[in-house]
Write a protein that holds these residues in place. Structure first.
Motif, PDB file in Angstrom:
ATOM      1  N   TYR A   1       0.533  -0.905   0.022  1.00 47.44           N
ATOM      2  CA  TYR A   1      -0.228   0.093  -0.032  1.00 47.44           C
ATOM      3  C   TYR A   1       0.840   1.062  -0.079  1.00 47.44           C
TER       4      TYR A   1
ATOM      5  N   LEU B   1      -1.892   5.537   2.651  1.00 47.33           N
ATOM      6  CA  LEU B   1      -2.862   5.297   3.229  1.00 47.33           C
ATOM      7  C   LEU B   1      -4.151   5.968   3.346  1.00 47.33           C
TER       8      LEU B   1
ATOM      9  N   THR C   1       2.942   5.381   2.714  1.00 48.70           N
ATOM     10  CA  THR C   1       3.100   4.899   3.840  1.00 48.70           C
ATOM     11  C   THR C   1       5.126   4.520   4.227  1.00 48.70           C
TER      12      THR C   1
END
Length: 332
Positions: free
Chosen positions: A139, A142, A157
């Motif tokens: 990811y 976020l 991230t």
């Protein structure tokens, strides 16, 4: 038959001249020679271990003394202590919430809690640590917003999950799973009938939990929680694999430069032993506080020594004569 019983009860009991002396004799516990022999063997082995530690020059205790209070090692120790304390507090708070969910009558909450505990306990802590450290590969961003709608907050991230934060999140989630089972086991150890009796008296659920359930559950919760805390202190050493400069990683940075591997590992070992010993003493006093009504009287060390020395003492001759007289009376 009744007349015979009454005559037997009215008949005076026979007495011996030494009955008073025998009744006033001090009771002495059985001497356990096997325990003392095994204790002596272990003491000899412990003395041999201490001797080899102090006399083997390859341990390089002078190097250990030089680096014991090194600035980088003390900084690593501080980070280890901070990580241990913060993870334990947050993980135990989350564990209490999970335990309450597991004991709830709501099937959804109970199933979610059980599933979380099952999943986290199935994954090794090192794998969890590496997963959170590499979260950016899964990811990159976020976001917080409405599903299939606009996003209100975004965060990268790669810059969010540093090594320290990844270690904190991974260890907190791991501790929460085990803390939930510890708290749940402590609550289940209390008899359900006591809570039902308190409900019949009109007490609120909060007061029942605080005044009745929790004090009786703490003797079962504290020992396991102390073991969890000490295990967490040692488990923080795994954060060295992601270059978090804890106590172990600080030692590794030094011995990679001077190649004094064993002495510096001894520095880390001694610091872990010191902190663990302090935590063990604290656990002892907390357990003592919550088990005040269940403590067994303990015998002092010197009292035990006096009762067991000499191991093979002489039997009193007057007791032997008394035994012979009793055997003769029984034979007659």
């Amino acid at each position: 038959m009744t007349a015979e019983l009454s005559a037997a009860h009215s008949r005076p009991l026979t007495s011996e001249p030494r009955d008073a002396e025998l009744l006033s004799a001090k009771l002495v516990k059985a001497r356990k020679a096997g325990q003392w022999v095994s204790s002596a063997v272990f003491l000899v082995l412990a003395a041999m271990l201490v001797h080899t530690l102090l006399t083997n020059p390859r341990f390089q205790w002078d190097v250990v003394g030089d680096y014991f209070f090194h600035a980088s090692i003390l900084r690593g120790l501080g980070l280890t202590l901070w990580l241990t304390a913060s993870v334990m507090v947050c993980g135990f708070a989350l564990g209490i919430l999970l335990a309450v969910m597991r004991l709830s009558s709501n099937r959804i909450l109970s199933t979610l809690s059980a599933g979380y505990v099952w999943l986290i306990r199935s994954i090794p802590p090192l794998v969890q640590l590496l997963f959170w450290y590499e979260l950016a590969s899964l990811y990159p961003q976020l976001s917080l917003g409405i599903p299939f709608g606009p996003e209100f907050v975004k965060a990268d991230t790669a810059h969010l999950f540093s090594g320290v934060l990844a270690a904190f999140v991974a260890l907190t989630l791991d501790v929460a799973a085990f803390a939930a089972e510890i708290v749940r086991g402590g609550i289940l150890s209390v008899d359900r009938g006591q809570a039902e009796a308190a409900e019949a008296l009109g007490l609120s659920r909060y007061r029942i939990f605080r005044r009745i359930i929790l004090p009786q559950a703490m003797p079962a919760i504290v020992p396991a929680s102390g073991n969890l805390l000490i295990g967490l202190l040692k488990a923080t050493s795994i954060v060295s694999v992601i270059a978090v400069q804890d106590l172990l990683y600080s030692v590794q940075l030094i011995y990679q430069q001077n190649y004094l591997i064993l002495p510096l590992l001894l520095v880390a070992t001694i610091w872990y032993i010191i902190v663990t010993s302090v935590l063990s003493v604290g656990q002892y006093f907390v357990e003592r506080h919550y088990s005040r009504g269940n403590r067994r009287p303990q015998q002092g060390f010197w009292t035990t020594v006096r009762e067991n020395l000499p191991l093979f003492g002489r039997v009193r001759t007057d007791l032997r004569r008394f035994d012979r007289r009793n055997e003769g009376a029984v034979g007659a």
